[in-house]
Design a protein around this motif. Structure first.
Motif, short mmCIF file in Angstrom:
data_model
loop_
_atom_site.label_atom_id
_atom_site.label_comp_id
_atom_site.label_asym_id
_atom_site.label_seq_id
_atom_site.Cartn_x
_atom_site.Cartn_y
_atom_site.Cartn_z
N PHE A 67 0.83 -1.21 0.00
CA PHE A 67 0.00 0.00 0.00
C PHE A 67 0.87 1.26 0.00
CE2 PHE A 67 -4.13 -2.04 1.84
CZ PHE A 67 -4.28 -2.74 0.65
N CYS A 68 2.04 1.22 0.64
CA CYS A 68 2.98 2.35 0.51
C CYS A 68 3.40 2.52 -0.95
CB CYS A 68 4.20 2.15 1.39
SG CYS A 68 3.91 2.41 3.15
N LYS A 69 3.58 1.40 -1.65
CA LYS A 69 3.95 1.48 -3.07
C LYS A 69 2.82 2.10 -3.88
CE LYS A 69 7.29 -2.29 -3.12
NZ LYS A 69 7.62 -3.64 -3.58
N GLY B 47 -0.21 -5.34 5.95
CA GLY B 47 0.09 -4.73 7.25
C GLY B 47 0.22 -3.22 7.21
N HIS B 48 -0.67 -2.59 6.51
CA HIS B 48 -0.77 -1.12 6.43
C HIS B 48 -2.26 -0.85 6.64
CE1 HIS B 48 0.35 2.79 4.04
NE2 HIS B 48 -0.87 2.94 4.55
N GLY B 49 -2.59 -0.37 7.82
CA GLY B 49 -3.99 -0.29 8.23
C GLY B 49 -4.90 0.38 7.20
N ALA C 233 0.21 7.54 5.30
CA ALA C 233 1.29 7.17 6.21
C ALA C 233 1.16 5.70 6.60
CB ALA C 233 1.25 8.05 7.45
N HIS C 234 2.29 5.04 6.75
CA HIS C 234 2.28 3.62 7.09
C HIS C 234 2.09 3.44 8.59
CE1 HIS C 234 3.36 -0.67 6.53
NE2 HIS C 234 3.71 -0.55 7.80
N HIS C 235 0.96 2.86 8.98
CA HIS C 235 0.70 2.45 10.36
C HIS C 235 0.12 1.04 10.27
CE1 HIS C 235 1.48 6.43 11.97
NE2 HIS C 235 0.77 6.91 10.96
ZN ZN Z 1 2.59 0.87 4.10
#
Ligand code: ZN
Ligand code: AMP
Length: 148
Positions: free
Chosen positions: A12-14, A102-104, A51-53
């Motif tokens: 998901f960050c990607k 693992g990215h809420g 943001a990654h959480h």
């Molecule tokens: Zn992420």
């Protein structure tokens, strides 16, 4: 490069960084909403803070509040666009709860009368004083009751 906290290998960050394509339906400075590629029902949308959480327990209040402001209009749009009879908004937190990325993130799942989705879950019962004990334990964790 985004200024938000990111994890290099997170899918998901990607997507947030534009390294993987997605079908975005709404983008804000703090979050992105895009179509789930393996929908429970067509029109299934994910709402992802940039943001990654890892999950909701790690999400800052302001990001949870921001996503909250997006949900009603997204749900209205998804319901109207799909002709759904209803919808579920759920967040899976942890592998035990079915979280696979693992990215809420929030799921908005359009629902139709008599669709084959296995919902609602089975319900159980409290016995004896279990309900009161559980209330006490959660209130204590919230700081509403003094600890032992
Ligand atoms: Zn992420
Ligand atoms: P969860 O099981 O709650 O972690 O949800 C993860 C969701 O992400 C699943 O419903 C997947 O179908 C979805 N998903 C995984 N990779 C992608 C992707 N590249 N684009 C859109 N949705 C994805």
């Amino acid at each position: 490069m985004s200024s938000h906290a990111q994890q290099p290998d997170c899918i998901f960050c990607k997507i947030v960084r534009g390294e993987i394509p997605s079908s975005a339906v709404l983008e804000t400075a703090e979050a992105v909403a895009f179509l789930d590629i393996h929908p429970v029902n067509k029109g299934h949308v994910l709402v992802v803070p940039r943001a990654h959480h890892a999950d909701l327990t790690e999400l800052p209040d302001h990001l949870a509040a921001h996503v909250g402001t997006l949900l009603p209009k997204l749900c209205r749009a998804i319901k109207a666009a799909t002709g759904a009879d209803g919808f579920n908004v759920i967040v899976n937190n942890g592998a035990a709860a079915g979280q696979t990325v693992g990215h809420g993130h929030w799921h908005i799942i359009p629902r139709f009368h008599a669709d084959p989705v296995n919902w609602p879950w089975p319900h159980s019962e409290y016995a004896g004083d279990e309900l009161g004990q559980m209330r006490f334990r959660i209130e204590r964790e919230l700081g509403l009751k003094p600890g032992h």
